[in-house]
Structure formats: structure tokens, C-alpha cells
Design a protein around this motif. Structure first.
Motif, PDB file in Angstrom:
ATOM      1  N   ALA A  88     -16.678 -12.047  66.092  1.00 16.85           N
ATOM      2  CA  ALA A  88     -17.184 -10.764  65.614  1.00 16.85           C
ATOM      3  C   ALA A  88     -16.439 -10.280  64.375  1.00 16.85           C
ATOM      4  N   VAL A 117     -18.671  -9.904  61.035  1.00 17.58           N
ATOM      5  CA  VAL A 117     -19.027  -8.577  60.533  1.00 17.58           C
ATOM      6  C   VAL A 117     -18.429  -8.348  59.146  1.00 17.58           C
ATOM      7  N   TRP A 158     -20.223 -16.682  65.383  1.00 18.35           N
ATOM      8  CA  TRP A 158     -20.006 -15.787  64.243  1.00 18.35           C
ATOM      9  C   TRP A 158     -21.248 -15.638  63.366  1.00 18.35           C
ATOM     10  N   TYR A 187     -23.390 -12.482  64.088  1.00 18.30           N
ATOM     11  CA  TYR A 187     -22.764 -11.263  63.566  1.00 18.30           C
ATOM     12  C   TYR A 187     -22.937 -11.179  62.053  1.00 18.30           C
ATOM     13  N   SER A 236     -25.196  -8.180  60.452  1.00 17.31           N
ATOM     14  CA  SER A 236     -24.431  -7.186  59.699  1.00 17.31           C
ATOM     15  C   SER A 236     -24.796  -7.217  58.222  1.00 17.31           C
ATOM     16  N   VAL A 259     -23.294  -4.481  66.897  1.00 14.12           N
ATOM     17  CA  VAL A 259     -22.177  -5.384  67.181  1.00 14.12           C
ATOM     18  C   VAL A 259     -21.892  -5.427  68.683  1.00 14.12           C
ATOM     19  N   ALA A 282     -22.209  -8.630  70.991  1.00 16.01           N
ATOM     20  CA  ALA A 282     -20.993  -9.053  71.684  1.00 16.01           C
ATOM     21  C   ALA A 282     -21.266  -9.327  73.159  1.00 16.01           C
TER      22      ALA A 282
END
Length: 273
Positions: A94, A98, A154, A157, A161, A200, A204
């Protein structure tokens, strides 16, 4: 009347009810994993050949496996391992995902293209295959295991994002903040993160569930952690040949995996937009 309105306001809304159930189940599992080693204290690797595949008794409340090891202690250790690796993997995925997503949306141009190409390179290789490849190169390594899972997680994310940050950065509110002289940290704290945080947290929860399933799948095919480590997928593999003799014993790790995934799915699915 006021009392009735207060009770109605305090009652969980229908959409948030699944989250409360998910958090409750996850809290119970976490408490089980933490309290059993403290209160029970049985050795997860201690073998007792006089109590092989035994039913629940006073000495072994959940029975024993094919080597006479206490299932209560091994399940607690397995939940610790699965939740711990899932938490580390999600955090490791994360944070860079992000940050890189916000960077790509903020800078644009060549930076955005290079980071997007990097994400597409990881997407070109199936996630589970990438995890299997890394774990096969470093067998039995916890660092390699959670690092491989993080490399797969990843990307989600980053993509989410980046897309959401583009919309927020193009909004009139951000434009006004820039004209008033506010710096990047203020824009991230005041505009970007409040919009990114719900997304997020939802990803998650899904990512933690995916990590638990990936760790269990690797253990099931004997590629992940090595015996005598207590791990849910590995426990299923070890107990599978004894299904006819003790079906209730092999059902225990399957039930724990089901509860973990159910709790995380309820948490993710019950989050308000």
C-alpha cells in the motif's frame, strides 16, 4: 420520542452491519491467535505418538494431527502467521503503491508513462506465477514470501490512486488551494488523502484476503513455508491423506481460512463509498 430517535441513530445502519460482523470475527480470530499461546502454552512442534489423530480431550481441546501435535496450539500459530504476513504484505504494497500513484498523477508526462509501464510489466505476468517463481528461488524464506505477495498487490493501489488523484488534482478546490499559495503537503493532506483513504482501506481488506489465500495456496502445494511450521495450507496438505480417519481434524484449518476470508470480505464489502 427523543429517546427513540437517539436509539435509531445509534443503531448500526444496514450497510455498516456487515463491517461490524467482519470486525468482530477478525477480532475474535486475533484474540484466539494471541491468547492461546499465552494461556495454553502447548508446543506446536511437540509430537505425541500415543495420541495420533485423537478426538478433543482435556489435554487436547481440538484434538491432534497425524503426528500427535496439539491442534489448538498449531491453529493459533497458523492464524498468527497468516494474519501477520498478510498485514506486512498489505503495508508493503500500500505505501509504495499509493505514493507512486500520487506521484504519477501529480507529475504526469514522462514520470506517469514510466510508472505506468512498470505496472504493466508486473501485470503481464500472472500474480500467482510471480509469487511461485520468487518463493521457488528462495524456498522457506518469510521475507521472500511476503515480498512476493507485496509485489503482486502494489499494482492495484497504484492504478486506483493514480486514477483518483488525477480527478482530485483537476478539481476547482485544488486549483483554488494552489492559487492561494498552499504547498503540496497541504494539498495531499486536505484534498488527496481524504478521497484516497476509503479506497485504500477497501483495497487493503481485499488485499489481505488475497494474501491469506496466496499463503495458504503456496503451503498447500508445499512451496511456501516448510514443516514443522504451523501454516493453514500446509496443515491441510499434511492432514489430507487422513481425511477418512479424522475428517473433523482437517476441517479445522479449512474453517479458519473460511472465517478469515469471510471477515475481510465483510469489512471490505460493507464500507460506505
Amino acid at each position: 420520542m427523543n429517546l427513540e430517535l437517539a436509539i435509531a441513530d445509534a443503531a448500526p445502519k444496514p450497510r455498516s452491519l456487515p463491517r461490524y460482523i467482519g470486525f468482530t470475527v477478525l477480532a475474535l480470530l486475533t484474540g484466539f491467535a494471541v491468547l492461546v499461546p499465552l494461556l495454553w502454552g502447548a508446543d506446536v512442534a511437540r509430537q505425541d505418538y500415543n495420541a495420533i489423530l485423537s478426538l478433543p480431550t482435556q489435554d487436547h481441546p481440538l484434538g491432534t494431527d497425524h503426528l500427535g501435535r496439539d491442534m489448538l496450539a498449531r491453529l493459533a500459530a497458523a492464524v498468527q502467521l497468516s494474519l501477520g504476513l498478510a498485514l506486512v504484505s498489505v503495508a508493503s504494497a500500500a505505501v509504495p503503491g499509493v505514493l507512486l500513484g500520487m506521484l504519477a498523477a501529480w507529475k504526469g508526462g514522462l514520470t506517469d508513462k514510466c510508472l505506468g509501464l512498470l505496472a504493466e510489466m508486473f501485470l503481464a505476468l500472472p500474480g500467482l506465477l510471480l509469487v511461485l517463481l520468487i518463493v521457488a528461488i528462495f524456498p522457506g524464506s518469510f521475507v521472500a514470501l511476503y515480498g512476493a505477495v507485496a509485489l503482486v498487490l502494489w499494482i492495484e493501489y497504484f492504478r486506483m490512486s493514480r486514477a483518483l488523484s488525477r480527478t482530485v488534482l483537476a478539481s476547482p478546490a485544488v486549483t483554488a488551494s494552489r492559487l492561494l499559495g498552499f504547498g503540496p503537503w497541504y494539498i495531499v493532506r486536505r484534498h488527496l488523502w481524504p478521497e484516497l483513504a476509503p479506497m485504500v482501506m477497501t483495497i487493503a481488506a481485499f488485499g489481505a484476503a488475497s494474501a491469506v489465500m496466496a499463503i495458504a495456496a503456496l503451503g498447500f502445494v508445499s512451496v511456501g513455508v516448510r514443516p514443522p511450521t504451523a501454516e493453514l495450507g500446509l496443515m491441510i496438505t499434511e492432514l489430507l491423506p487422513y481425511f477418512a480417519e479424522a475428517p473433523s481434524i482437517i476441517a479445522l484449518p479449512i474453517l479458519v481460512i473460511f472465517l478469515i476470508i469471510l471477515a475481510l470480505m465483510l469489512i471490505a464489502g460493507g464500507r460506505k463509498p
